[in-house]
Design a protein around this motif. Structure first.
Motif, PDB file in Angstrom:
ATOM      1  N   THR A 219       0.804  -1.222   0.000  1.00  0.00           N
ATOM      2  CA  THR A 219       0.000   0.000   0.000  1.00  0.00           C
ATOM      3  C   THR A 219       0.839   1.274   0.000  1.00  0.00           C
ATOM      4  N   PHE A 269      -4.375   1.231   5.164  1.00  0.00           N
ATOM      5  CA  PHE A 269      -5.504   0.530   4.534  1.00  0.00           C
ATOM      6  C   PHE A 269      -6.690   1.472   4.343  1.00  0.00           C
ATOM      7  N   PHE A 298     -10.762  -5.179   2.453  1.00  0.00           N
ATOM      8  CA  PHE A 298     -10.593  -4.653   3.808  1.00  0.00           C
ATOM      9  C   PHE A 298     -11.832  -4.852   4.664  1.00  0.00           C
TER      10      PHE A 298
END
Length: 358
Positions: A219, A269, A298
């Motif tokens: 990420t 996230f 997620f």
């Protein structure tokens, strides 16, 4: 003058469009691009790209068109501008050029950015991705490539790894390093507050370290590209601190040490979910690998954390994960407009005619 494919009258006349001489209809304002002119115009319109190959990578033909090529008078075919980008243009079957209606011109400009990203976004799962995830239990990401090198992400991975390996040098050094773990009972009494930061760089084992560093790498590169190097570091540490405080508020009298970068990464996230909604992350349903949008991936991840917290599973700071994730969502929402203005590709990726294959 050439005949306009739309108006069927000789109303095309030369004009200059992004440093290229093209033909514009005096009536409907559509544009005719001779072969190669559209790519040159798009490259000139977007300073980030020296060359554009949109014309070499057209989407599949949608329908046969009743519009005729102004060069050879052959019936043209209607195509999506790019595979996955449902902006329709007409193409001459003899490759003499492309016709773009006036109301499609603005959407056409985005092709200079999208043509380099759609390949990554629309990548397919295959036996290599399946074997990788099956053996490692780590997902595969499909997202746009960052424009600049994510050296802050690399530096964070390096620092975490070096600190972890340093613990093997000697027992005394390991004790000194791991005196930086965060203990909720101490934090709730205002003691050792610096451990809110230091605990983010300590890990309890190889799998703990590898898992966290993999998701930081997955990420971090895109988020760092959107935020900038130092803002990314600031947000990373802020999410990690908020995660530690969330764990402390949930178990204020706990003497159990809390350590690891997972709270900070959970914050990443949340931002990733809001800013890179057209990305995909694979999830392994037993032996079936499936590309999921970030919100789907997620959602499953946060569900496991809530389940672990409710069932009082030991060994994982579930509330730190949840606290970091919520903090990331809040930061992501607050900065969404600023990031899109600074990083225009995110706005382009939200175009309603962009369809991602999952």
């Amino acid at each position: 003058m050439k005949t306009c494919p739309n108006c069927h009258t000789p109303t095309l006349q030369p004009t200059v469009y992004h440093n290229q001489q093209v033909d514009v209809c005096r009536t409907c304002k559509g544009l005719w691009f001779d072969e190669g002119e559209l790519d040159l115009a798009l490259a000139s319109a977007d300073d980030d790209y020296d060359t554009v190959d949109v014309e070499k990578h057209p989407g599949q033909a949608v329908t046969n068109s009743d519009r005729l090529c102004p060069i050879c008078s052959a019936p043209m075919t209607s195509h999506n501008l790019l595979a996955g980008y449902q902006v329709e243009v007409e193409r001459c079957p003899q490759n003499h050029g492309i016709w773009v209606d006036k109301d499609e011109l603005e959407a056409t400009h985005h092709a200079s950015q999208l043509h380099q990203h759609l390949g990554e976004l629309n990548g397919k799962v295959n036996w290599k991705t399946w074997v990788f995830q099956f053996l490692t239990q780590m997902p595969v990401e499909y997202n746009i490539k960052p424009k600049r090198k994510p050296w802050m992400t690399w530096l964070l991975i390096l620092v975490n790894t070096v600190i972890f390996l340093s613990g093997f040098v000697s027992v005394d050094l390991a004790k000194e390093l791991y005196s930086g773990v965060m203990v909720p009972n101490e934090i709730s009494h205002g003691q050792h507050l610096v451990t809110l930061i230091t605990s983010q760089f300590l890990h309890g084992g190889w799998m703990h370290l590898i898992g966290n560093m993999y998701f930081l790498w997955l990420t971090g590169d895109n988020l760092e590209d959107a935020l900038g190097h130092w803002r990314f570091l600031l947000v990373y540490l802020l999410c990690g601190t908020a995660a530690a405080l969330a764990q402390t508020s949930f178990m204020p009298n706990s003497p159990i040490p809390t350590l690891g970068a997972s709270g900070a990464i959970a914050g990443l996230f949340g931002m990733y979910l809001l800013w890179f909604r057209k990305a995909s992350i694979t999830f392994m349903f037993f032996v079936y690998q499936k590309k999921l949008p970030p919100w789907g991936f997620f959602l499953i991840w946060i569900g496991f954390n809530i389940l672990g917290m409710v069932t009082n599973s030991q060994g994982v700071a579930y509330m730190a994960h949840i606290g970091g994730f919520v903090t990331g969502l809040i930061i992501g929402w607050v900065l969404l407009g600023w990031v899109r203005a600074r990083y225009p590709v995110l706005t382009v990726l939200e175009h309603p005619k962009l369809k991602i294959r999952r």
